[in-house]
Design an enzyme around this catalytic site. Structure first.
Site, mmCIF file in Angstrom:
data_model
loop_
_atom_site.group_PDB
_atom_site.id
_atom_site.type_symbol
_atom_site.label_atom_id
_atom_site.label_comp_id
_atom_site.label_asym_id
_atom_site.label_seq_id
_atom_site.Cartn_x
_atom_site.Cartn_y
_atom_site.Cartn_z
ATOM 1 N N SER A 1 0.812 -1.217 0.000
ATOM 2 C CA SER A 1 0.000 0.000 0.000
ATOM 3 C C SER A 1 0.843 1.263 0.000
ATOM 4 O O SER A 1 0.310 2.370 -0.005
ATOM 5 C CB SER A 1 -0.926 0.019 1.223
ATOM 6 O OG SER A 1 -0.162 0.025 2.426
ATOM 7 N N ASN B 1 -1.560 -1.103 13.645
ATOM 8 C CA ASN B 1 -3.010 -0.887 13.750
ATOM 9 C C ASN B 1 -3.335 0.470 14.358
ATOM 10 O O ASN B 1 -4.176 1.208 13.851
ATOM 11 C CB ASN B 1 -3.652 -1.995 14.596
ATOM 12 C CG ASN B 1 -3.576 -3.355 13.939
ATOM 13 O OD1 ASN B 1 -3.039 -3.488 12.842
ATOM 14 N ND2 ASN B 1 -4.109 -4.366 14.598
ATOM 15 N N THR C 1 -39.633 26.989 -10.017
ATOM 16 C CA THR C 1 -39.881 25.683 -9.419
ATOM 17 C C THR C 1 -40.204 24.749 -10.578
ATOM 18 O O THR C 1 -40.810 25.172 -11.578
ATOM 19 C CB THR C 1 -41.066 25.709 -8.427
ATOM 20 O OG1 THR C 1 -42.265 26.049 -9.132
ATOM 21 C CG2 THR C 1 -40.828 26.713 -7.318
ATOM 22 N N HIS C 2 -39.786 23.501 -10.478
ATOM 23 C CA HIS C 2 -39.976 22.523 -11.560
ATOM 24 C C HIS C 2 -39.356 23.008 -12.873
ATOM 25 O O HIS C 2 -39.787 22.615 -13.953
ATOM 26 C CB HIS C 2 -41.462 22.220 -11.783
ATOM 27 C CG HIS C 2 -42.181 21.798 -10.545
ATOM 28 N ND1 HIS C 2 -42.136 20.517 -10.043
ATOM 29 C CD2 HIS C 2 -42.955 22.511 -9.682
ATOM 30 C CE1 HIS C 2 -42.864 20.444 -8.933
ATOM 31 N NE2 HIS C 2 -43.356 21.640 -8.681
ATOM 32 N N SER D 1 -14.862 23.786 -28.963
ATOM 33 C CA SER D 1 -15.089 22.517 -29.657
ATOM 34 C C SER D 1 -14.028 22.307 -30.711
ATOM 35 O O SER D 1 -13.576 23.260 -31.352
ATOM 36 C CB SER D 1 -16.484 22.520 -30.300
ATOM 37 O OG SER D 1 -16.606 21.463 -31.234
ATOM 38 N N LYS E 1 -18.536 27.276 -30.485
ATOM 39 C CA LYS E 1 -18.894 26.749 -29.171
ATOM 40 C C LYS E 1 -18.087 27.393 -28.034
ATOM 41 O O LYS E 1 -16.908 27.678 -28.160
ATOM 42 C CB LYS E 1 -18.696 25.235 -29.115
ATOM 43 C CG LYS E 1 -19.635 24.425 -29.980
ATOM 44 C CD LYS E 1 -21.087 24.575 -29.562
ATOM 45 C CE LYS E 1 -21.371 24.002 -28.204
ATOM 46 N NZ LYS E 1 -21.162 22.543 -28.122
ATOM 47 N N ASN F 1 -18.108 26.207 -24.062
ATOM 48 C CA ASN F 1 -18.693 25.211 -23.173
ATOM 49 C C ASN F 1 -18.333 25.454 -21.710
ATOM 50 O O ASN F 1 -17.211 25.825 -21.385
ATOM 51 C CB ASN F 1 -18.215 23.812 -23.566
ATOM 52 C CG ASN F 1 -18.592 23.460 -24.993
ATOM 53 O OD1 ASN F 1 -19.658 23.843 -25.471
ATOM 54 N ND2 ASN F 1 -17.711 22.741 -25.677
ATOM 55 N N GLU G 1 -19.763 21.283 -15.827
ATOM 56 C CA GLU G 1 -20.105 19.906 -16.173
ATOM 57 C C GLU G 1 -19.266 18.913 -15.380
ATOM 58 O O GLU G 1 -19.762 17.862 -14.931
ATOM 59 C CB GLU G 1 -19.928 19.704 -17.675
ATOM 60 C CG GLU G 1 -20.927 20.504 -18.506
ATOM 61 C CD GLU G 1 -20.623 20.461 -19.988
ATOM 62 O OE1 GLU G 1 -19.688 19.727 -20.397
ATOM 63 O OE2 GLU G 1 -21.314 21.156 -20.755
ATOM 64 N N TYR H 1 -9.111 -5.125 14.041
ATOM 65 C CA TYR H 1 -8.552 -4.739 12.752
ATOM 66 C C TYR H 1 -8.671 -5.894 11.767
ATOM 67 O O TYR H 1 -8.451 -7.063 12.103
ATOM 68 C CB TYR H 1 -7.071 -4.332 12.883
ATOM 69 C CG TYR H 1 -6.501 -3.857 11.565
ATOM 70 C CD1 TYR H 1 -6.688 -2.545 11.144
ATOM 71 C CD2 TYR H 1 -5.813 -4.731 10.727
ATOM 72 C CE1 TYR H 1 -6.192 -2.113 9.927
ATOM 73 C CE2 TYR H 1 -5.308 -4.304 9.507
ATOM 74 C CZ TYR H 1 -5.505 -2.996 9.105
ATOM 75 O OH TYR H 1 -5.031 -2.576 7.893
ATOM 76 N N GLN I 1 -7.497 -1.567 4.679
ATOM 77 C CA GLN I 1 -6.558 -0.933 3.755
ATOM 78 C C GLN I 1 -7.305 -0.131 2.694
ATOM 79 O O GLN I 1 -6.762 0.812 2.122
ATOM 80 C CB GLN I 1 -5.672 -1.995 3.093
ATOM 81 C CG GLN I 1 -4.617 -1.433 2.155
ATOM 82 C CD GLN I 1 -3.639 -2.495 1.693
ATOM 83 O OE1 GLN I 1 -2.918 -3.083 2.494
ATOM 84 N NE2 GLN I 1 -3.640 -2.768 0.403
ATOM 85 N N LYS J 1 -8.272 4.234 2.653
ATOM 86 C CA LYS J 1 -7.443 5.400 2.393
ATOM 87 C C LYS J 1 -7.634 5.991 1.003
ATOM 88 O O LYS J 1 -7.777 7.215 0.851
ATOM 89 C CB LYS J 1 -5.969 5.046 2.593
ATOM 90 C CG LYS J 1 -5.636 4.659 4.020
ATOM 91 C CD LYS J 1 -4.260 4.068 4.142
ATOM 92 C CE LYS J 1 -4.148 3.237 5.398
ATOM 93 N NZ LYS J 1 -5.070 2.068 5.398
#
Length: 467
Positions: free
Chosen positions: A20, A107, A152-153, A274, A280, A282, A287, A314, A319, A322
């Site tokens: 690790s 540990n 709303t909606h 693009s 474009k 973006n 996103e 333990y 492991q 992390k």
């Protein structure tokens, strides 16, 4: 570190699976801090004489500097950060370095290291959250009086100020900051001294270790101390929820910058183009904020799933705690500054917002409230206003286009004075209660938010782990 019981080394497949150090090496400064504290309690217990303690601390300082400079690095033979650092200490001290292992286990070491690491980096996340909240607050201050069509909606609902809307994204960030501090209070418990699971027969002082490492207290139960990963799961819940909040902000920026909305223009430095369509522009940062929320949620699910069936104390499954935590910190460390830059440099199209605000009968509720102030029960007022909207829909006009005769035809409660509430300005000015969207309450909210952010700025730069 565990070879005495075995007649040979591990198979290559086991070694590759077990290693690790490639990701837990970042815990090295925290492991060394724990080692200094442990060396001092060993000396206090008479297990290191003053000269040995001096040599031990000097060697740890030298090892820390070598790690920071890159002079000392783990090798492919080091199983984990603890193995690598013990090797470095033995290279400097010979057999004396082996005395440091008394009274502790990997540990309790790793549980301590990870708490220290996360508490330290939680402050870094707080700094970045404050910077994003600052960017939103600065834009809100410029748009206290800017009208916008609240939704709303995803349908036009009522007029709001754009400053109020932006501050609505600051509020969850403030709650995220509160969660980080609340989490930190529970994570500030030291496992060091718990050993593998049963504590130690040596006369050590866990309270002294806890104090030196910036914890509030030692763990009350040695078994729980090494088995507990609540602090990781809870940290990942906080980061996942931050991710959700950033995703919702990102989604709105995507909408605001679309051709259909056109409410916001992004600075060229915080937008992309693009490879095939020259026109474009973006909102890639927004996103990616949506997309990376899935990654943060996934880290939480990984750790909860790993923990759900583990017996005390333990188990090597741990492991897997992390990498999701490290990934969450790295993900937000990239995302938050990018979002802050995007927000702070964007241009709000006040003209487009003003034109869109009254569209879609967003002033209908003003008519209903006007009727209520004249004694009409809201149920009836709602029906009358709905009939006005229906009439406008048939004719293809707005509420303010109706004639006096139209008003009378719909209801005797209506008269020409209702036109006084059929403006965006009057709708916003009428919102004077605390927390509402009127310019006055928004200015008050802005001042409160700025004060809170100042206090969070102070907390975020506090040092947790001694250096």
């Amino acid at each position: 570190m565990w070879g005495g019981r075995f007649s040979g080394g591990p198979a290559d497949a086991l070694a590759r699976l077990s290693v690790s150090v490639q990701f837990d090496w970042r815990l090295a400064p925290y492991d060394i801090a724990g080692s200094r504290a442990h060396a001092r309690v060993l000396a206090a217990a008479g297990l290191l004489d003053p000269d040995e303690l001096g040599q031990m601390l000097a060697a740890l300082d030298d090892l820390e500097a070598a790690c920071a400079s890159g002079e000392f690095r783990p090798t492919i033979d080091d199983e984990d950060v603890h193995t690598a650092l013990e090797r470095g200490l033995l290279e400097r001290l010979g057999t004396l370095g082996g005395k440091l292992r008394a009274g502790r286990s990997r540990n309790d070491q790793v549980a301590t290291d990870l708490r220290l690491y996360l508490r330290d980096h939680a402050r870094g996340l707080a700094v970045a959250l404050v910077e994003l909240a600052d960017a939103l607050t600065e834009q809100a201050a410029l748009n206290v009086n800017t009208a916008a069509p609240g939704m709303t909606h995803l349908q036009h609902a009522q007029p709001v100020t754009f400053g109020h809307w932006l501050l609505a994204h600051v509020q969850p960030l403030l709650r995220d900051l509160e969660r980080l501090r609340d989490w930190d209070s529970r994570a500030a418990i030291s496992p060091l001294g718990s050993g593998a699971l049963a504590g130690s027969s040596l006369p050590l002082d866990p309270a002294a270790v806890a104090k030196e490492l910036g914890f509030t207290a030692p763990a009350p139960n040695s078994m729980d101390a090494v088995a507990d990963r609540d602090f990781v799961a809870e940290f990942l819940f906080v980061t996942a929820l931050i991710g959700v909040h950033l995703s919702r902000l990102g989604e709105e920026v995507v909408l605001w910058t679309s051709t259909e909305f056109g409410w916001v223009e992004l600075d060229d430095a915080f937008a992309t183009g693009s490879s095939i369509m020259p026109q474009k522009k973006n909102a890639d940062i927004a996103e990616l904020a949506r997309g990376k929320s899935g990654r943060l949620i996934g880290g939480l699910v990984t750790v909860l799933t790993m923990l759900k069936g583990l017996p005390l104390t333990y188990d090597r499954d741990m492991q897997e705690d992390k990498e999701p935590a490290f990934d969450a910190i790295e993900t937000l460390g990239l995302l938050l500054p990018a979002l802050a830059g995007m927000i702070s440099t964007m241009t709000v199209r006040v003209d487009r917002l003003a034109a869109a605000t009254p569209v879609g009968f967003s002033l209908a509720t003003e008519v209903a409230d006007w009727l209520v102030r004249r004694g009409v029960p809201f149920r009836e007022a709602h029906e009358i206003t709905g009939q006005l909207v229906a009439l406008c829909s048939v004719r293809g006009c707005e509420l303010e286009d109706l004639t006096d005769d139209d008003l009378k035809t719909v209801s005797g409660h209506l008269d020409p004075s209702v036109r006084n509430v059929l403006t965006v300005e009057s709708a916003l000015a009428s919102r004077t209660t605390p927390g509402s969207t009127g310019p006055g309450p928004v200015a008050d909210q802005l001042a409160t938010v700025q004060h809170k952010l100042d206090s969070w700025r102070q907390w975020a730069v506090e040092k947790v782990v001694p250096r």
